[in-house]
Design a protein around this motif. Structure first.
Motif, PDB file in Angstrom:
ATOM      1  N   LYS A 220       0.831  -1.204   0.000  1.00 44.49           N
ATOM      2  CA  LYS A 220       0.000   0.000   0.000  1.00 44.49           C
ATOM      3  C   LYS A 220       0.867   1.257   0.000  1.00 44.49           C
ATOM      4  N   LEU A 221       1.929   1.247   0.797  1.00 48.29           N
ATOM      5  CA  LEU A 221       2.833   2.395   0.862  1.00 48.29           C
ATOM      6  C   LEU A 221       3.573   2.581  -0.463  1.00 48.29           C
ATOM      7  N   ASN A 222       4.049   1.476  -1.048  1.00 47.99           N
ATOM      8  CA  ASN A 222       4.742   1.564  -2.343  1.00 47.99           C
ATOM      9  C   ASN A 222       3.838   2.161  -3.409  1.00 47.99           C
ATOM     10  N   THR A 223       2.583   1.717  -3.421  1.00 43.81           N
ATOM     11  CA  THR A 223       1.626   2.233  -4.395  1.00 43.81           C
ATOM     12  C   THR A 223       1.401   3.727  -4.191  1.00 43.81           C
ATOM     13  N   TYR A 224       1.222   4.135  -2.941  1.00 45.14           N
ATOM     14  CA  TYR A 224       0.968   5.542  -2.623  1.00 45.14           C
ATOM     15  C   TYR A 224       2.136   6.417  -3.068  1.00 45.14           C
ATOM     16  N   VAL A 225       3.362   5.995  -2.736  1.00 48.01           N
ATOM     17  CA  VAL A 225       4.551   6.793  -3.080  1.00 48.01           C
ATOM     18  C   VAL A 225       4.718   6.860  -4.593  1.00 48.01           C
ATOM     19  N   GLN A 226       4.570   5.717  -5.270  1.00 46.41           N
ATOM     20  CA  GLN A 226       4.746   5.679  -6.719  1.00 46.41           C
ATOM     21  C   GLN A 226       3.760   6.592  -7.432  1.00 46.41           C
ATOM     22  N   LEU A 229       4.676  10.361  -6.733  1.00 48.24           N
ATOM     23  CA  LEU A 229       5.862  10.793  -7.459  1.00 48.24           C
ATOM     24  C   LEU A 229       5.556  10.966  -8.935  1.00 48.24           C
ATOM     25  N   SER A 230       4.762  10.038  -9.492  1.00 49.43           N
ATOM     26  CA  SER A 230       4.394  10.148 -10.910  1.00 49.43           C
ATOM     27  C   SER A 230       3.514  11.367 -11.156  1.00 49.43           C
ATOM     28  N   GLY A 231       2.660  11.691 -10.182  1.00 43.50           N
ATOM     29  CA  GLY A 231       1.750  12.827 -10.353  1.00 43.50           C
ATOM     30  C   GLY A 231       2.166  14.046  -9.577  1.00 43.50           C
ATOM     31  N   MET A 232       3.486  14.249  -9.417  1.00 47.94           N
ATOM     32  CA  MET A 232       3.980  15.364  -8.607  1.00 47.94           C
ATOM     33  C   MET A 232       3.536  16.714  -9.161  1.00 47.94           C
ATOM     34  N   THR A 233       3.413  16.813 -10.485  1.00 46.72           N
ATOM     35  CA  THR A 233       2.973  18.082 -11.081  1.00 46.72           C
ATOM     36  C   THR A 233       1.586  18.463 -10.570  1.00 46.72           C
ATOM     37  N   ILE A 234       0.681  17.481 -10.546  1.00 44.24           N
ATOM     38  CA  ILE A 234      -0.688  17.734 -10.078  1.00 44.24           C
ATOM     39  C   ILE A 234      -0.683  18.055  -8.582  1.00 44.24           C
ATOM     40  N   ARG A 243      -1.612  17.762   2.184  1.00 40.68           N
ATOM     41  CA  ARG A 243      -2.612  16.693   2.226  1.00 40.68           C
ATOM     42  C   ARG A 243      -1.977  15.340   1.879  1.00 40.68           C
ATOM     43  N   GLU A 244      -1.147  15.320   0.845  1.00 38.86           N
ATOM     44  CA  GLU A 244      -0.499  14.068   0.456  1.00 38.86           C
ATOM     45  C   GLU A 244       0.521  13.636   1.504  1.00 38.86           C
ATOM     46  N   PHE A 245       1.173  14.614   2.127  1.00 40.75           N
ATOM     47  CA  PHE A 245       2.129  14.293   3.192  1.00 40.75           C
ATOM     48  C   PHE A 245       1.414  13.650   4.373  1.00 40.75           C
ATOM     49  N   GLU A 246       0.229  14.182   4.703  1.00 43.25           N
ATOM     50  CA  GLU A 246      -0.549  13.589   5.796  1.00 43.25           C
ATOM     51  C   GLU A 246      -0.978  12.166   5.449  1.00 43.25           C
ATOM     52  N   PHE A 248       0.662  10.140   3.477  1.00 39.76           N
ATOM     53  CA  PHE A 248       1.867   9.310   3.592  1.00 39.76           C
ATOM     54  C   PHE A 248       2.154   8.967   5.049  1.00 39.76           C
ATOM     55  N   LYS A 249       2.030   9.972   5.926  1.00 34.84           N
ATOM     56  CA  LYS A 249       2.292   9.721   7.348  1.00 34.84           C
ATOM     57  C   LYS A 249       1.324   8.699   7.912  1.00 34.84           C
ATOM     58  N   SER A 250       0.072   8.761   7.449  1.00 31.80           N
ATOM     59  CA  SER A 250      -0.940   7.829   7.940  1.00 31.80           C
ATOM     60  C   SER A 250      -0.591   6.383   7.562  1.00 31.80           C
ATOM     61  N   ILE A 251      -0.231   6.175   6.289  1.00 33.38           N
ATOM     62  CA  ILE A 251       0.132   4.814   5.849  1.00 33.38           C
ATOM     63  C   ILE A 251       1.435   4.377   6.502  1.00 33.38           C
ATOM     64  N   ASN A 252       2.380   5.316   6.629  1.00 35.85           N
ATOM     65  CA  ASN A 252       3.651   4.991   7.271  1.00 35.85           C
ATOM     66  C   ASN A 252       3.439   4.587   8.724  1.00 35.85           C
ATOM     67  N   LYS A 253       2.455   5.224   9.373  1.00 31.85           N
ATOM     68  CA  LYS A 253       2.122   4.862  10.747  1.00 31.85           C
ATOM     69  C   LYS A 253       1.574   3.436  10.816  1.00 31.85           C
TER      70      LYS A 253
END
Length: 604
Positions: A220-226, A229-234, A243-246, A248-253
């Motif tokens: 799940k974390l790999n999918t979220y990060v990938q 990163l692919s949609g960094m422009t958006i 919002r995306e950082f939060e 990431f922190k949630s899944i990382n937790k």
């Protein structure tokens, strides 16, 4: 995100030990016969040698240190005999170290060969999947399967079955030697074994659940990060960083919690095993000391040997729990990998015919197609092109234009109807042979993180740099490439981000041209580019389409006025056909599209 969650929820495995998965993995390991049986032999020898050490130490205490005369009076130790014994013991320890090293090294060597075999096989399997599979499967999940899940399979060998075999053999030899030394004391000591088995089994079941959770959250974390990163422009364009950082922190937790739960079980397991070991030593000291002091049928050396054996017993018993958990972790990864390997998502390639002299005639005969069952995208499409003609396909977004080229290249299979090239159904042709005659230039050009030259030839070593340069000159983009920092050897960043849209399009045109296809497909290849690049691309288009059948999907109608035939689509159907002038004279759908664009260009 719901599709991703459904993907994860469908991955729940049974709590039962996966013997079928273990059998498949071991079968791959056994295929390296020399290595595998060498490990088995070294494992047996290691178990024997390590099991003898406490027995010899116990004998040395009774024979060289605690000596008594016939009247049971203590006498001086036999220092010469003790020195010789210490030399023998040093030799045994050296042999034990070498055997242990050999087992670990060779087990890891087998593990690396197994995961290399699986990784190559998995990647080879995945790249042949039809595009529909990738449409519904997150890239992060596939990355997890191809990298980290395969890495966990190595644990089945380097910290699993082979070392488990050593530990099991050591337990068998230790128990055998203890019974040979004194069956009464041995019977007291092995009371701990059933308790250890129960503890090991309980922890093994509990740990499988947390390992499953850990692997699921990792994917799940790999999918979220990938995806981010692919949609960094958006992400940055819409101020979504926080919002995306939060997220990431949630899944990382979640992942941290899963790892901590794993560590918690190990933190509980080891002290429990140590307590059981201490109880066994207490029983031994009580019973063995009583037999030594009162009955005299147990020597001090035997008591010392038994204490060492208890430690040697509990250590592999504790490690066996760890080994089972390593195997379990590896089997969870293996199960996920084997599910992909067993899932045949490749397009059926039953065609045997090979096209050699392709003229370029294309026919669509009453073609129906749907990405989702009962939701057709194409509804009875029929048209025909003659060799060397340029056919343009226009229509609103979602009309089914790009779907036509996906079907022509057999990225998807149709529901009904037929598609023919030179009067031969593409389903009677070998897929590789079919695609070798078609080149596609997409609107969204994908470039690999490599050089310009390598992105053009795509690994085809038969295409020389001189051929690429000559082709670039013919379509008028040689100077553009030479102006790059290292010319044809300039490095391209991931997805070609270091180049403009127009530059990426030009490289894509050159890539298609050097492969010299009989059929060329341009999918909105002239949209979203700057004025300077447009002139170069138009010249390249004229060169590429000359003398070969071309299918042009266009949004800008000004670029297709010279097409031999224009097909107008709406809602998955062909609503009009004809030349540019014929369609304008009809004053139908095409005429309205043209007027809208013409007026837009006037106002712009």
């Amino acid at each position: 995100m719901s599709n991703t969650q459904n993907q994860f929820s469908s991955m729940s495995e049974s709590n039962k030990f996966d013997f079928s998965g273990l059998k498949r993995v071991v079968k791959i390991g056994v295929s390296y016969r020399g290595l595998f049986f060498s490990v088995v032999i070294f494992a047996i020898l290691s178990a024997i040698v390590s099991s003898l050490r406490p027995y010899l130490v116990g004998n040395s205490i009774d024979q060289y240190i605690l000596l008594f005369d016939q009247n049971n009076n203590p006498i001086a130790p036999d220092l010469d005999g003790l020195f010789i014994f210490l030399l023998i013991l040093a030799g045994i320890l050296l042999i034990e170290v070498l055997l242990s090293f050999s087992v670990i090294y060779l087990a890891n060597k087998i593990a690396q060969r197994v995961i290399r075999y699986l990784r190559v096989r998995l990647f080879d399997h995945i790249i042949k999947f039809k595009l529909g599979y990738f449409d519904r499967t997150p890239n992060g999940v596939l990355v997890t399967r191809s990298v980290s899940d395969i890495e966990t399979i190595a644990e089945i060998f380097n910290n699993g079955i082979l070392t488990l075999m050593v530990d099991s053999l050591r337990i068998i030899f230790i128990i055998s030697i203890m019974y040979y030394m004194n069956w009464m004391v041995a019977s007291v000591v092995i009371i701990i074994l059933p308790l250890m088995v129960i503890i090991t089994n309980l922890f093994q079941k509990a740990l499988k659940k947390v390992y499953q959770a850990e692997r699921t959250v990792t994917a799940k974390l790999n999918t979220y990060v990938q995806e981010r990163l692919s949609g960094m422009t958006i992400v940055q364009l819409f101020n979504r960083e926080e919002r995306e950082f939060e997220g990431f922190k949630s899944i990382n937790k979640e992942l941290r919690t899963a790892f901590l739960k794993t560590n918690l079980y190990f933190a509980l397991l080891f002290p429990v095993v140590d307590v059981v070991s201490a109880l066994a030593i207490g029983l031994l000291l009580w019973f063995g000391g009583l037999r030594t002091a009162v009955h005299g049928d147990v020597s001090v050396g035997e008591v010392m040997a038994f204490i060492s054996y208890i430690t040697m017993l509990t250590q592999p018993m504790r490690q066996i729990a760890d080994r089972f958990n390593s195997i379990q972790r590896g089997l969870i990864g293996a199960d996920r990998v084997f599910k992909i390997l067993d899932d045949d998502q490749t397009l059926p390639n039953h065609g045997k015919e090979i096209l050699t002299d392709v003229k370029g005639k294309i026919e669509f005969e009453n073609v129906f197609f749907s990405y989702i069952p009962d939701n057709p995208v194409l509804k009875g499409i029929s048209f025909q092109t003659e060799p060397g003609q340029t056919i343009a396909i226009v229509g609103a977004t979602g009309a089914g234009k790009s779907t036509i080229i996906n079907l022509l290249s057999r990225f998807y299979d149709i529901d009904s109807g037929d598609i023919k090239i030179d009067n031969k159904s593409i389903y009677s042709l070998d897929i590789s042979n079919l695609r070798s005659h078609i080149a596609v230039v997409l609107q969204d050009v994908f470039l690999f993180n490599s050089t310009i030259y390598e992105n053009i030839i795509l690994g085809n070593e038969e295409i020389s740099l001189e051929q690429v340069q000559q082709a670039a000159k013919e379509i008028g983009i040689h100077d553009f490439i030479l102006n790059l920092p290292k010319g044809y050897h300039s490095e391209v960043s991931e997805r070609g981000a270091s180049l403009s849209v127009g530059q990426r399009q030009l490289i894509s045109f050159l890539r298609a041209y050097v492969y010299n296809p009989e059929i060329l497909v341009l999918d909105e290849a002239t949209s979203s580019i700057d004025t300077e690049s447009e002139t170069l691309i138009q010249n390249a288009t004229d060169k590429l389409t000359k003398g070969r059948t071309s299918v042009v999907i266009a949004h800008r109608l000004a670029t297709i006025q010279q097409a031999d035939q224009i097909i107008v689509m709406d809602d998955g159907k062909i609503v009009e056909k004809g030349t540019h002038q014929e369609l304008l004279d009809k004053e139908g759908y095409y005429h309205k599209l043209y007027e809208v664009q013409f007026q837009s260009n006037e106002y712009s």
